[in-house]
Design an enzyme around this catalytic site. Structure first.
Site, PDB file in Angstrom:
ATOM      1  N   MET A  69      23.921  42.961   3.914  1.00 54.88           N
ATOM      2  CA  MET A  69      24.250  41.602   3.501  1.00 54.88           C
ATOM      3  C   MET A  69      22.999  40.826   3.100  1.00 54.88           C
ATOM      4  O   MET A  69      22.997  40.071   2.135  1.00 54.88           O
ATOM      5  CB  MET A  69      24.963  40.883   4.648  1.00 54.88           C
ATOM      6  CG  MET A  69      25.293  39.438   4.365  1.00 54.88           C
ATOM      7  SD  MET A  69      26.037  38.615   5.806  1.00 54.88           S
ATOM      8  CE  MET A  69      27.583  39.500   5.945  1.00 54.88           C
ATOM      9  N   LEU A  85      27.421  34.111  -1.001  1.00 55.74           N
ATOM     10  CA  LEU A  85      28.259  34.586   0.092  1.00 55.74           C
ATOM     11  C   LEU A  85      29.673  34.027  -0.013  1.00 55.74           C
ATOM     12  O   LEU A  85      30.662  34.776   0.063  1.00 55.74           O
ATOM     13  CB  LEU A  85      27.603  34.198   1.418  1.00 55.74           C
ATOM     14  CG  LEU A  85      28.210  34.745   2.707  1.00 55.74           C
ATOM     15  CD1 LEU A  85      27.115  34.900   3.773  1.00 55.74           C
ATOM     16  CD2 LEU A  85      29.292  33.831   3.263  1.00 55.74           C
ATOM     17  N   LEU A  91      34.408  39.298   0.921  1.00 54.21           N
ATOM     18  CA  LEU A  91      33.985  38.907   2.255  1.00 54.21           C
ATOM     19  C   LEU A  91      34.817  37.764   2.814  1.00 54.21           C
ATOM     20  O   LEU A  91      35.345  37.839   3.929  1.00 54.21           O
ATOM     21  CB  LEU A  91      32.503  38.501   2.238  1.00 54.21           C
ATOM     22  CG  LEU A  91      31.928  38.073   3.585  1.00 54.21           C
ATOM     23  CD1 LEU A  91      31.822  39.276   4.523  1.00 54.21           C
ATOM     24  CD2 LEU A  91      30.553  37.426   3.408  1.00 54.21           C
ATOM     25  N   ARG A 109      27.580  23.188   3.572  1.00 56.78           N
ATOM     26  CA  ARG A 109      27.005  23.855   4.743  1.00 56.78           C
ATOM     27  C   ARG A 109      25.491  24.046   4.666  1.00 56.78           C
ATOM     28  O   ARG A 109      24.844  24.292   5.675  1.00 56.78           O
ATOM     29  CB  ARG A 109      27.674  25.223   4.948  1.00 56.78           C
ATOM     30  CG  ARG A 109      29.110  25.128   5.409  1.00 56.78           C
ATOM     31  CD  ARG A 109      29.732  26.507   5.546  1.00 56.78           C
ATOM     32  NE  ARG A 109      29.082  27.301   6.569  1.00 56.78           N
ATOM     33  CZ  ARG A 109      29.386  27.288   7.865  1.00 56.78           C
ATOM     34  NH1 ARG A 109      30.350  26.483   8.303  1.00 56.78           N
ATOM     35  NH2 ARG A 109      28.754  28.057   8.720  1.00 56.78           N
ATOM     36  N   TYR A 117      18.117  28.111  10.283  1.00 62.56           N
ATOM     37  CA  TYR A 117      17.055  29.055   9.917  1.00 62.56           C
ATOM     38  C   TYR A 117      15.683  28.515  10.307  1.00 62.56           C
ATOM     39  O   TYR A 117      14.787  29.288  10.694  1.00 62.56           O
ATOM     40  CB  TYR A 117      17.106  29.371   8.424  1.00 62.56           C
ATOM     41  CG  TYR A 117      18.105  30.464   8.092  1.00 62.56           C
ATOM     42  CD1 TYR A 117      17.818  31.796   8.395  1.00 62.56           C
ATOM     43  CD2 TYR A 117      19.323  30.177   7.492  1.00 62.56           C
ATOM     44  CE1 TYR A 117      18.730  32.807   8.111  1.00 62.56           C
ATOM     45  CE2 TYR A 117      20.238  31.175   7.198  1.00 62.56           C
ATOM     46  CZ  TYR A 117      19.936  32.496   7.516  1.00 62.56           C
ATOM     47  OH  TYR A 117      20.836  33.492   7.232  1.00 62.56           O
ATOM     48  N   ARG A 158      23.225  42.053  -0.659  1.00 62.24           N
ATOM     49  CA  ARG A 158      24.386  41.526  -1.379  1.00 62.24           C
ATOM     50  C   ARG A 158      24.207  40.060  -1.755  1.00 62.24           C
ATOM     51  O   ARG A 158      24.685  39.627  -2.809  1.00 62.24           O
ATOM     52  CB  ARG A 158      25.635  41.718  -0.503  1.00 62.24           C
ATOM     53  CG  ARG A 158      26.944  41.272  -1.143  1.00 62.24           C
ATOM     54  CD  ARG A 158      27.299  42.128  -2.343  1.00 62.24           C
ATOM     55  NE  ARG A 158      28.549  41.677  -2.943  1.00 62.24           N
ATOM     56  CZ  ARG A 158      28.630  40.712  -3.847  1.00 62.24           C
ATOM     57  NH1 ARG A 158      27.541  40.081  -4.240  1.00 62.24           N
ATOM     58  NH2 ARG A 158      29.802  40.362  -4.352  1.00 62.24           N
ATOM     59  N   TYR A 159      23.536  39.285  -0.899  1.00 62.60           N
ATOM     60  CA  TYR A 159      23.502  37.841  -1.126  1.00 62.60           C
ATOM     61  C   TYR A 159      22.095  37.244  -1.173  1.00 62.60           C
ATOM     62  O   TYR A 159      21.951  36.045  -1.386  1.00 62.60           O
ATOM     63  CB  TYR A 159      24.293  37.116  -0.019  1.00 62.60           C
ATOM     64  CG  TYR A 159      25.655  37.701   0.217  1.00 62.60           C
ATOM     65  CD1 TYR A 159      26.631  37.654  -0.779  1.00 62.60           C
ATOM     66  CD2 TYR A 159      25.975  38.316   1.412  1.00 62.60           C
ATOM     67  CE1 TYR A 159      27.884  38.212  -0.588  1.00 62.60           C
ATOM     68  CE2 TYR A 159      27.242  38.872   1.622  1.00 62.60           C
ATOM     69  CZ  TYR A 159      28.181  38.821   0.625  1.00 62.60           C
ATOM     70  OH  TYR A 159      29.411  39.369   0.815  1.00 62.60           O
ATOM     71  N   HIS A 271      30.785  40.978  14.047  1.00 63.49           N
ATOM     72  CA  HIS A 271      31.223  39.934  13.115  1.00 63.49           C
ATOM     73  C   HIS A 271      32.723  40.059  12.908  1.00 63.49           C
ATOM     74  O   HIS A 271      33.244  41.144  12.669  1.00 63.49           O
ATOM     75  CB  HIS A 271      30.492  40.076  11.783  1.00 63.49           C
ATOM     76  CG  HIS A 271      30.485  38.829  10.957  1.00 63.49           C
ATOM     77  ND1 HIS A 271      31.637  38.275  10.443  1.00 63.49           N
ATOM     78  CD2 HIS A 271      29.468  38.026  10.555  1.00 63.49           C
ATOM     79  CE1 HIS A 271      31.325  37.190   9.759  1.00 63.49           C
ATOM     80  NE2 HIS A 271      30.016  37.013   9.809  1.00 63.49           N
ATOM     81  N   ASP A 348      17.905  42.176  13.621  1.00 60.02           N
ATOM     82  CA  ASP A 348      18.099  40.767  13.927  1.00 60.02           C
ATOM     83  C   ASP A 348      18.285  39.940  12.656  1.00 60.02           C
ATOM     84  O   ASP A 348      17.661  40.203  11.625  1.00 60.02           O
ATOM     85  CB  ASP A 348      16.895  40.220  14.699  1.00 60.02           C
ATOM     86  CG  ASP A 348      16.984  40.493  16.178  1.00 60.02           C
ATOM     87  OD1 ASP A 348      18.104  40.441  16.721  1.00 60.02           O
ATOM     88  OD2 ASP A 348      15.935  40.754  16.797  1.00 60.02           O
ATOM     89  N   GLU A 351      22.900  35.713  12.968  1.00 55.74           N
ATOM     90  CA  GLU A 351      24.001  35.893  13.921  1.00 55.74           C
ATOM     91  C   GLU A 351      23.503  36.288  15.310  1.00 55.74           C
ATOM     92  O   GLU A 351      24.188  36.049  16.306  1.00 55.74           O
ATOM     93  CB  GLU A 351      25.001  36.931  13.397  1.00 55.74           C
ATOM     94  CG  GLU A 351      25.990  36.397  12.380  1.00 55.74           C
ATOM     95  CD  GLU A 351      25.431  36.397  10.968  1.00 55.74           C
ATOM     96  OE1 GLU A 351      24.259  36.814  10.793  1.00 55.74           O
ATOM     97  OE2 GLU A 351      26.137  35.976  10.030  1.00 55.74           O
ATOM     98  N   GLU A 355      23.074  32.344  16.549  1.00 62.06           N
ATOM     99  CA  GLU A 355      24.426  32.223  17.109  1.00 62.06           C
ATOM    100  C   GLU A 355      24.507  32.755  18.538  1.00 62.06           C
ATOM    101  O   GLU A 355      25.058  32.092  19.423  1.00 62.06           O
ATOM    102  CB  GLU A 355      25.425  32.957  16.206  1.00 62.06           C
ATOM    103  CG  GLU A 355      26.874  32.724  16.600  1.00 62.06           C
ATOM    104  CD  GLU A 355      27.857  33.313  15.590  1.00 62.06           C
ATOM    105  OE1 GLU A 355      29.054  33.376  15.918  1.00 62.06           O
ATOM    106  OE2 GLU A 355      27.426  33.712  14.488  1.00 62.06           O
ATOM    107  N   CYS A 407      43.007  50.732   1.362  1.00 59.92           N
ATOM    108  CA  CYS A 407      43.824  50.045   2.370  1.00 59.92           C
ATOM    109  C   CYS A 407      45.273  49.993   1.900  1.00 59.92           C
ATOM    110  O   CYS A 407      45.530  49.848   0.696  1.00 59.92           O
ATOM    111  CB  CYS A 407      43.308  48.619   2.585  1.00 59.92           C
ATOM    112  SG  CYS A 407      41.661  48.541   3.296  1.00 59.92           S
TER     113      CYS A 407
END
Length: 429
Positions: A69, A85, A91, A109, A117, A158-159, A271, A348, A351, A355, A407
């Protein structure tokens, strides 16, 4: 059914050629030396000498692309990170207004997340650890898999930077693709597969491959001299991964008094996912549970445990019980010796550092509430990465059979196209 027929008939599922089964044995490695964060970033794959092999016949060099990610390395990157994201429907599905709502939510946000951060050092360490893990893994691979050496490490987030398209351009700079061929392995750093994480990263890789050296770039679906791709798409119960988790847990348990040690409740935190994704048939919950059970087997079921879920976003129902709720309820019941284990993360990032450490452990202010160290530079974990990669290279398969099974409720044409592409790479290996 032939492999080609399996690809053609891939609607709800496809049956690929039989994939060899193998057993992997975890082995130890020498401890990783201490290095400043800035030293890791200097190990950029673009400094590797160009590929010199012909597009056919040589087994090396091999590009090893660690996919994750990602996270903003500085607070200035937070806005762009969140925007990408929240606009990713794989996602966080927001429906037809995904792009609009994604930008709106991310803008709202950004100030709050910037502060978070700032509290963990001004950015995410995930790039540092990903580049370190990739570089150390490739050193081991050069020794244990000389036929496919040299192995060259790349990171594709990805982001956040380095994005997938940036990684692809580095491959070109290093002599892969664009008529020169070469082998690349997309190695997901989400041990447990989800369409929202691994699936999204592979869809993004497929998109940029098409744009940069596929049909949109050359007019051909599979032009001669394009990079040959294969995928390590999941590894939830690999023995080396399990050993790394178990060792870290044992180290944390050893910090409790002996008389309390076997009564500490182990809370494996992963997650969460929206229930709409879970109900669609996503394999992630079962694969996370497989990791947890394998770790507890390795520990001899020494402690009571639960699997809990974190990082819920938005008003719709998500997979629970939530980690914070669980911790609060156990403390109310008098169970204050609790250990949090980030079971779906390989390094790390916010999250874990914010979090878990600050919001949950910091606010609870209970001396018996602790967190197990993340994989980061764990030499057992890095050896496991090398063992997984070696077995994959020796298997001569483009992806797992499980990856090709869609799926039950999947309606994504992007997902279908991505799976068809990676399945078709089998004939090029």
């Amino acid at each position: 059914m032939s492999f080609r027929q399996g690809i053609t008939n891939l609607s709800r599922h496809a049956t690929p050629s039989e994939i060899s089964k193998y057993a992997l044995k975890a082995s130890s490695a020498s401890a990783v030396s201490s290095t400043r964060p800035g030293d890791y970033v200097s190990r950029n794959a673009s400094t590797v000498p160009p590929v010199t092999q012909n597009s056919v016949g040589s087994k090396g060099p091999t590009a090893m692309v660690l996919m994750n990610m990602g996270g903003p390395s500085t607070t200035d990157e937070v806005g762009d990170f969140l925007s990408r994201l929240f606009q990713d429907g794989d996602l966080i599905p927001l429906g037809r207004l995904q792009n609009y709502l994604g930008k709106f939510i991310s803008a709202r946000r950004t100030p709050k997340i910037k502060k978070q951060y700032a509290e963990i050092g001004g950015g995410s360490p995930i790039r540092k650890w990903s580049e370190h893990q990739g570089a150390e893994m490739c050193k081991i691979l050069d020794k244990i898999s000389p036929d496919t050496a040299p192995h060259k490490p790349y990171v594709a987030f990805r982001y956040a930077s380095p994005l997938t398209e940036d990684m692809y351009e580095r491959l070109f700079q290093d002599g892969f693709g664009k008529g020169r061929g070469g082998r690349a392995v997309a190695f997901t750093q989400y041990p447990q597969y989800s369409c929202s994480t691994t699936g999204s990263s592979l869809n993004e890789l497929w998109k940029w491959r098409n744009r940069l050296e596929g049909k949109r770039a050359s007019g051909e679906v599979d032009p001669e001299g394009a990079i040959k791709w294969s995928v390590i798409d999941r590894w939830p119960a690999h023995s080396g991964l399990i050993e790394a988790f178990a060792t870290n847990i044992e180290n944390t348990l050893s910090t409790y008094p002996v008389e309390k040690r076997d009564k500490v409740v182990l809370l494996f935190s992963a997650h969460s996912l929206p229930m709409s994704v879970v109900n669609r048939g996503d394999p992630y919950p079962s694969e996370v549970a497989a990791t947890v059970y394998a770790v507890m087997q390795r520990l001899g079921f020494s402690n009571p445990y639960r699997l809990v879920w974190q990082s819920q976003v938005g008003p719709q129902p998500w997979l629970g019980a939530q980690t914070q709720f669980t911790v609060e309820e156990y403390i109310k019941k008098g169970q204050t010796d609790l250990t949090l284990i980030p079971i779906a993360f390989t390094s790390d990032h916010i999250e874990t550092l914010y979090e878990l450490d600050k919001e949950i452990i910091g606010e609870a202010n209970e001396p018996g509430l602790k967190r197990v160290e993340s994989m980061n530079g764990n030499p057992i974990f890095i050896q496991a990465l090398a063992d997984i990669a070696k077995a994959h290279l020796e298997s001569h398969t483009s992806c797992s059979a499980q990856m090709l099974l869609r799926c039950p409720g999947c309606t994504s044409e992007r997902c279908l196209g991505s799976k068809q592409f990676f399945a078709a790479q089998q004939e090029r290996l």
